[in-house]
Design a protein around this motif. Sequence first.
Motif, short mmCIF file in Angstrom:
data_model
loop_
_atom_site.label_atom_id
_atom_site.label_comp_id
_atom_site.label_asym_id
_atom_site.label_seq_id
_atom_site.Cartn_x
_atom_site.Cartn_y
_atom_site.Cartn_z
N VAL A 309 34.01 -21.35 -2.74
CA VAL A 309 34.08 -21.65 -1.32
C VAL A 309 33.10 -20.78 -0.54
CG1 VAL A 309 35.54 -21.44 0.74
CG2 VAL A 309 36.44 -22.54 -1.32
N THR A 310 32.99 -19.50 -0.89
CA THR A 310 32.09 -18.62 -0.16
C THR A 310 30.64 -19.05 -0.34
OG1 THR A 310 32.08 -17.08 -2.04
CG2 THR A 310 33.65 -16.63 -0.28
N PHE A 311 30.25 -19.48 -1.54
CA PHE A 311 28.89 -19.97 -1.76
C PHE A 311 28.66 -21.31 -1.04
CE2 PHE A 311 29.08 -17.06 -5.43
CZ PHE A 311 27.91 -16.35 -5.19
N PHE A 312 29.69 -22.14 -1.01
CA PHE A 312 29.58 -23.41 -0.29
C PHE A 312 29.30 -23.16 1.20
CE2 PHE A 312 32.05 -26.42 2.38
CZ PHE A 312 31.29 -27.57 2.16
N LEU A 313 30.02 -22.23 1.80
CA LEU A 313 29.86 -21.95 3.22
C LEU A 313 28.51 -21.32 3.52
CD1 LEU A 313 33.46 -20.63 4.03
CD2 LEU A 313 32.50 -22.84 4.68
#
Length: 538
Positions: A309-313
């Motif tokens: 999720v952090t890389f997606f954001l």
Amino acid sequence: MTSQTTVEKAPQEPEDNAVPAPVKGLRGHPWLTLFAVAIGVMMVALDGTIVAIANPAIQRDLGASLADVQWITNGYLLALAVALITAGKLGDRFGHRQTFLIGIAGFALASGAIGLSSEISLVILFRVLQGLFGALLMPAALGLLRATFPAEKLNMAIGIWGMVIGASTAGGPIVGGLLVEHVSWQSVFFINVPVGVVALVFGLVILRDHRAANAPRSFDVIGILLLSSAMFALIWGIIKAGESWGWGDGRTWAWLASAVAAFILFGVWQNRVREPLVPLKMFRSVPLTAGVILMVLMAFAFMGGLFFVTFFLQGVHGLSPVDSGLHLLPLTAMMIVSSPVAGLLITKFGPRVPLVGGMVFTATAMFGMTTLSESTGTFTMSLWFALLGCGLAPVMVGATEVIVGNAPLELSGVAGGLQQAAMQVGGALGTAVLGAVMSSKVSADFAGNWKDAGLPGQADPALEKAAEFGMVPGELGQAPGMTPDIAARIGGVIHDTFMSGMGLAFTVAGVVAVIAALVATLTKRGENAEAGAGVGHI
């Protein structure tokens, strides 16, 4: 809890009993005890994720390699996972108050030492020490809560305790982003020093030492060595598989096989030694065993999914670290709101229904996040993040109550260490396995996506590697012969390939969550809690 009758031998060192007596004054007050241990637990949970935001700044400032930066996190998690159960035993043997205070002081000192470090090797060394001291205070905190709160209030207390852990874990990126952007990467560690001093003062004034009347007096040194070796081999193999070796490498399976062998030897030894480190009779309790497995599966899905999720954001949506953390606020907020509510529900109805429902919510959120794309709006993302927070809260609270509540009172520290160790193993396993799923999907799809985008020749392997994180290299536009159109198409390939890999990873996480929901049907309220239910007051 077991119905033991004990006599308070000294004002500061009473033995535990099943029904805590009403307390007058500050020392030993249940809610003040919860506040005191929450400060220390917050530091440890926060440091599990806050450092991820500081890693790029540390890398630039100290000239560290990628492997060095990975070990800033891995060294901490490894030490924490290896030492947790032994640390819980120390609390059972010598008192949870003492081990908690030593853990607080050591954690704060190690944090200050990291901030003063000028070499990456020293940062990693002191991060390992952070993990060891963190392992001392986490199970001690649960032991103190178990001994201080009567049965009908314990689930609420554990709910708030779980809320602090969840909020600190999810809030780490926000706090870390603010400190790194506006102060320095050192401030991420220096902040633990004043917080540690406050926790130490509160602990000295408020915490009361509790020891079970029949707590073991000897120490199983061989058991400690065998269990520590097994945990080290397991976590090391998982970390290296996800970091560099891969799951097909013989070294990965050699370490995992050695972990299995060490666990078997540990089990054989525990059946022979007079006072074992972890009495295997604990696992005759189906609910306790189910609680441990549930904690591993929950952490697998949660920590493994949160990693992407952090890389997606930041990669796909191009958000800053602070903005990424703010987008995770629905997850944090729902964990804060849902944890005490989950505690009330578990107290009233027992843990089984809330645990099953929590994992169903978690599975639904994971499957829902497979639909995320570059065009997904903040509202849709927030819905899935909020649903995930609603699902995780009952599991954080309920699985903890099941594990600690089904263990004998004199082994509450070991049970607390077991609960935390299960969470660390699950988190490491989830990150490594889902990382391998992502990597294999990217390798399978990247060349086809490159061709479908009408791009000439074969892609640079570095671009395929970038697709594993969804990050378009900043220097791409300055490459020789690069036009804005080609750069845009390459960026699209990187993002599309990342999204397909993330979708598969979330699908796997969702399946694991469904399995966890089935495991949750085997849980029930701890027999010790039932024995004391309705007795005592605060």
